[in-house]
Enzyme design. Structure first.
Site, PDB file in Angstrom:
ATOM      1  N   HIS A 262       0.854  -1.191   0.000  1.00  0.00           N
ATOM      2  CA  HIS A 262       0.000   0.000   0.000  1.00  0.00           C
ATOM      3  C   HIS A 262       0.888   1.238   0.000  1.00  0.00           C
ATOM      4  CE1 HIS A 262      -3.106   2.852   0.951  1.00  0.00           C
ATOM      5  NE2 HIS A 262      -2.362   3.299   1.948  1.00  0.00           N
ATOM      6  N   ASP A 264       0.815   5.233  -0.218  1.00  0.00           N
ATOM      7  CA  ASP A 264       0.066   6.483  -0.216  1.00  0.00           C
ATOM      8  C   ASP A 264       0.598   7.380  -1.327  1.00  0.00           C
ATOM      9  OD1 ASP A 264      -1.792   6.219   1.985  1.00  0.00           O
ATOM     10  OD2 ASP A 264      -0.042   6.191   3.287  1.00  0.00           O
ATOM     11  N   ASP A 374      -7.197   1.570   2.961  1.00  0.00           N
ATOM     12  CA  ASP A 374      -6.814   2.593   3.937  1.00  0.00           C
ATOM     13  C   ASP A 374      -7.711   3.822   3.911  1.00  0.00           C
ATOM     14  OD1 ASP A 374      -5.175   3.708   5.939  1.00  0.00           O
ATOM     15  OD2 ASP A 374      -3.949   4.750   4.465  1.00  0.00           O
ATOM     16  N   HIS A 578      -6.506   9.720  -0.500  1.00  0.00           N
ATOM     17  CA  HIS A 578      -7.039   9.773   0.863  1.00  0.00           C
ATOM     18  C   HIS A 578      -6.091  10.356   1.919  1.00  0.00           C
ATOM     19  CE1 HIS A 578      -5.283   5.572   0.919  1.00  0.00           C
ATOM     20  NE2 HIS A 578      -4.776   6.069   2.038  1.00  0.00           N
TER      21      HIS A 578
END
Length: 1004
Positions: A262, A264, A374, A578
């Site tokens: 993951h 970001d 997330d 996000h």
């Protein structure tokens, strides 16, 4: 037998740490190291490889914050190592506890071929297995000295979050640069002992299996000669063969592991650094796929794939090959893993349009799942968007972070506002960075809430955020857990394979209706107001640009800006990631976001102006262009004509020093403090403001959450509040019919203008805040004389009801919630709306007065001032527009929400511009009018039922139509849906409550 369990377990820990792990590399020789520190921003690979380097030694400090250093390491394999496995061990100064949050590197060969990434848990580079003695070694490392923004004392304000304030002090110490022999037998012994020791610790103390493992581990430790680990490792491993071969019980929980990292798209690093994080991770994972035939890796976020393609073509070639083999899997089908609370209807749809189309165009792959591990909660309008994009599933993990209530399911069907249900899975492993530790696997088994009905769950496995993804150690552990007594079974599988199995075994899971509210990170609805306003403005400008460009293209042959709109949409979608739109990134990210939104506004403004001028033609007729989906000032939606003016507004002074505004529909009283003490709906004879209370009340709270400063607001913030009632000025506005209010507090200043537009039943509140507070929360309150147990918040393609009471902990936890353009409260025969042009957070509370009436207070969240990760969050000038709409039905709320976000545009032209399409029902709201993305010239119209009722409407095309198709969001015909009939350009549609429909109209 005596209980010596703790003795053996302690022995295992020490021998592993002090003897066996150090013996993995029994011999090593130093490499020669030289370095070039790139000035400024990262340079192309060829430039880094060709740069002049200077010698440097292990122990040297390197790496200014956000800098890039190119290390060249050279050496020769000793002749005595011939035939053995040799690796370079390159430690840039890593802290193994911070994968993804500090320095990273990407290793290249001299010809520019990428080898793999370097990360805190992944410091090796294979030289040969076996290697030849005398072999020359030459590698280049592009090392990023990303500073540690969130350290062991997290949430401490730091200047490191922006290149402009981070300074130039070196951040890291070069720790190890060696060639080393890898003893693979010892490496496997380490993995054997870790797997068994971790499994043993999770089994009941009275379980026979635990003691079988304990005795086997004890025998293995006895077999190890601590002075000759390598020479005795094989014998030690043989002591573990039987316990590792014992198969899992038939009822064992089954975990589908998928390699994962993951990343970001921006967070504690800027966008430009994410480009490199993705490249390092992709290089790592393609290398691991070559070494591990059972391994499968999934990567989401089409934007990140596009970055690799654009910036690292050498890595892209390896990725494409792995995708073709079915082992490097596109996941999620969205442009980024966006926030889903705040993006508007069309933006949320376009996340899927652009994400899925990228994977289809590049690989011919279509995803069935939305992959959002997330994201900070999920809006109730999302299920039908997922379905309309052609997807079937949703995966997330974040709801397990909720602080108040434990979500009751791990696999369920999620029902949205229109009744659409999506098969959804929350991995019970409770992490999207699973590392295959025994504690994680055991937690997944214990935690799984669907026992008896199902036995499958998913485990996203790998270090994220630039931590390098899945490691060979994780793969080795998974191999031992494939079928091991006492453990869940672990198999590498793609997301689609997991969902197919999960749905087959549990075809009728429980149903959850409504939003998936995260009971945490509620302040992300308010932090970084400039970013949020930039997003809202961009969404509406894109609507206008598409509408007017499409209308001009059909009417005048105006060149439709396909490429520009595609590029701008992707820019806006990227910034809905996000941690960007929620305001939880470093200062650098939000500084760049504000500049990006300004460029977007300029470019879209140019497209809109050019299209409108093409439509208006030459002339002197004053035209109002109405981009809203409802008639305004007599101008139809999507058209232009001279505005119809009606009514007038007056202002009178009151004896108490206040003012009265009156436009024949509303009479508003403003007291000498600039507070609204009356808002009378004249037609209904109904007072809006609760007795003894005042609206337009600014309230200031202390706001220091226990952790996650930019993310969280904790409920105790309500314990103290300061009502900002003192006014420096309360005077008539410059136009004589408005009221201007100035307040100062702390180091800040607020200027407000209250106005009643003629002929419109709404009080407009324009607020300018010059904000210089820290750790404060600013709210704007409207206490309403209204009794209701629920209220409506706009969400994607409709609205969603929340309770006004706190009967249960579920309701109490929603003390801060999200809306788009409006919230609406209603008694059976009368309602009130509060609309906005760029805020999202709000709260609604209720109290019973002494007279027996109910006061329901709506408070809009304006500004916060957290100091982490951006110590200057929101400092400066902000402008907000809100409107109080007394007597509003839900339809009024919808209309006024659009109105305040799409201001009028006026210019002179030859005459009226007819709309490209019209709809004869206000409840059917058109959210997009555009030309089809394939360049065919077809007109695409997207609309939905917005009032929560069934609708029978006629859509009329303002151009000759040769045919019409019902399509998905990607503008592909729906095979199971009959096309509606067209009668002289009129198309009849029937919609369920909140139903979303896309039509594709072929021009005759």
């Amino acid at each position: 037998m005596h209980d010596d369990r703790t003795l053996v377990e302690a022995r295992l820990r020490r021998v592993l740490d002090e003897r066996i792990r150090p013996a993995v590399y029994p011999e090593s020789v130093p490499l020669e190291v030289a370095v070039w520190h790139a000035p400024g921003e990262p340079v192309p690979v060829a430039e880094g490889l060709a740069a002049d380097v200077e010698p440097v030694t292990v122990g040297s400090r390197w790496g200014a914050p956000w800098g890039t250093s190119w290390f060249r390491v050279t050496g020769t394999v000793p002749e005595a190592w011939a035939g053995r496995t040799v690796e370079a061990v390159l430690d840039l100064g890593f802290d193994e506890n911070m994968p993804g949050f500090q320095c990273e590197g990407l290793v290249y060969r001299p010809d520019g071929t990428p080898v793999k990434g370097l990360n805190p848990r992944n410091q090796w580079v294979r030289i040969g297995a076996p290697v030849q003695g005398g072999e020359e070694v030459r590698l280049h490392v592009e090392a990023a000295s990303n500073p540690v923004v969130m350290d062991y004392r997290p949430f401490t304000p730091t200047p490191l979050g922006d290149l402009e304030t981070a300074g130039s002090d070196p951040q890291y110490t070069l720790t190890r640069m060696d060639l080393a022999v890898l003893d693979e037998t010892v490496w496997h012994l380490v993995t054997d002992l870790e797997v068994l020791g971790e499994l043993m610790a999770e089994l009941p103390v009275d379980a026979p299996r635990r003691w079988e493992i304990l005795r086997a581990v004890e025998r293995a430790l006895d077999a190890v000669d601590l002075q000759d680990v390598g020479g005795t490792a094989e014998q030690a491993r043989s002591c573990l063969t039987d316990v590792l071969a014992a198969p899992a019980v038939p009822s064992a929980h089954r975990i589908s592991a998928v390699g994962h990292a993951h990343i970001d798209s921006a967070w504690l690093w800027p966008l430009r650094e994410t480009v490199r994080k993705v490249a390092r991770t992709a290089a790592n994972m393609t290398a691991l796929l070559d070494d591990e035939p059972d391994f499968v890796f999934a990567m989401s976020q089409a934007q990140q794939w596009a970055w690799v393609k654009e910036h690292r073509p050498e890595v892209w070639a390896r990725v494409k090959k792995a995708v073709a083999e079915g082992r490097f899997v596109p996941a999620g089908g969205m442009w980024v893993e966006s926030d889903t609370n705040m993006p508007g209807s069309e933006a949320m749809a376009r996340q899927f349009v652009h994400g899925k189309r990228f994977f289809l165009d590049e690989f011919g792959v279509e995803n069935d799942e939305a992959w959002l591990p997330d994201t900070f909660g999920f809006a109730a309008g999302l299920p039908q968007i997922i379905k309309a994009a052609g997807s079937r599933y949703l995966l997330t993990q974040k709801i397990s972070w909720s602080r108040t209530n434990r979500f009751p399911h791990h696999t369920f069907r999620w029902e949205g506002i229109d009744g659409t249900r999506i098969f959804t899975h929350f991995p019970p492993v409770d992490t999207y960075n699973c590392s295959m530790r025994g504690a994680e696997i055991a937690h997944a088994v214990r935690n799984f809430k669907d026992k008896g009905a199902a036995r499958h769950s998913l485990a996203p496995t790998g270090w994220g955020d630039g931590g390098g993804g899945t490691t060979r150690e994780m793969v080795a552990k998974a191999a031992r857990l494939r079928d091991l007594e006492g453990s869940a079974t672990v198999t590498w599988e793609t997301p689609s394979a997991f969902f197919a199995k999960a749905e087959a075994e549990n075809p009728e899971p429980p149903v959850w209706v409504g939003e998936l509210y995260l009971e945490l990170h509620r302040a992300t609805l308010t932090s970084q107001a400039g970013t949020k306003q930039g997003n809202r403005r961009s969404e509406h400008l894109l609507r206008e640009a598409e509408l007017w460009a499409a209308t001009a293209a059909v009417r005048t042959g105006f060149p439709y800006p396909y490429a520009d709109l595609d590029r701008i949409w992707k820019t806006v979608l990227l910034h809905q990631f996000h941690d960007i739109l929620p305001g939880s990134s470093i200062a650098w990210v939000h500084r760049e976001a504000r500049a990006t939104y300004a460029r977007v506004a300029d470019e879209l403004g140019g497209i809109i102006d050019a299209a409108q001028r093409a439509l208006a033609g030459e002339g002197s007729v004053p035209l109002l262009f109405n981009a809203a989906p409802h008639t305004r000032s007599g101008v139809p939606a999507g058209g232009a004509r001279p505005a119809e003016m009606s009514g007038r507004t007056t202002r009178a002074e009151r004896p108490d020093g206040g003012h009265v505004l009156d436009n024949g529909l509303l009479r508003v009283g403003v007291d000498a403090r600039g507070l609204v003490d009356s808002a009378l709906d004249l037609a209904a004879g109904r007072e809006t403001i609760a007795p003894g209370r005042t609206g337009n009340l600014l309230q200031l709270h202390q706001d220091l959450p226990n952790m996650w400063d930019a993310w969280d607001v904790d409920e105790f913030y309500r314990n103290t509040v300061t009502d900002l009632t003192d006014a420096d000025e309360v005077t008539p506005g410059d136009d004589g019919v408005t009221v201007r209010i100035v307040r100062t507090f702390g180091a800040s200043r607020v200027t407000q203008v209250l106005s009643l537009p003629p002929g419109e039943k709404r009080l407009v509140v324009d607020t300018e805040v010059d904000w210089h507070e820290t750790e404060k929360f600013l709210k704007l309150a409207f206490p309403l004389d209204l009794h209701t147990d629920r209220y409506a918040s706009e969400t994607q393609f409709g609205h969603f009801f929340r309770p006004t009471h706190t009967n249960t902990s579920w309701e109490a936890a929603k003390f801060e919630a999200c809306n788009h353009r409006f919230v609406h409260l209603q008694e059976p025969d009368w309602g009130v709306a509060v609309v906005n042009d760029g805020t999202y957070g709000h709260d609604v509370t209720r109290a019973v007065r002494g007279d027996g009436g109910t006061t329901t207070t709506v408070r809009v969240s304006l500004l916060r001032a957290p100091r982490f990760p951006d110590p200057e969050t929101d400092q400066g000038v902000h402008r907000f527009r809100h409107a109080l709409v007394p007597g509003a039905s839900i339809g009024d709320a919808v209309r006024e929400g659009w109105r305040v976000n799409l201001p009028e545009r006026r210019l002179h032209g030859a005459g009226e511009v007819a709309p490209l399409v019209t709809v004869d029902r206000d409840s059917v709201v058109v959210t997009a009018v555009k030309l089809a993305d394939d360049g065919s010239g077809d007109v695409v119209v997207r609309f939905h039922e917005a009032h929560g009722a069934r609708a029978h409407a006629t859509l009329t095309a303002g151009f000759p139509v040769a045919g019409v198709e019902v399509t998905d969001l990607l503008e592909r015909p729906l095979a199971d849906t009959a096309p509606p009939t067209v009668d002289d350009g009129r198309i009849t549609v029937r919609l369920r409550p909140f139903e979303l429909t896309t039509l594709r109209l072929k021009q005759a």
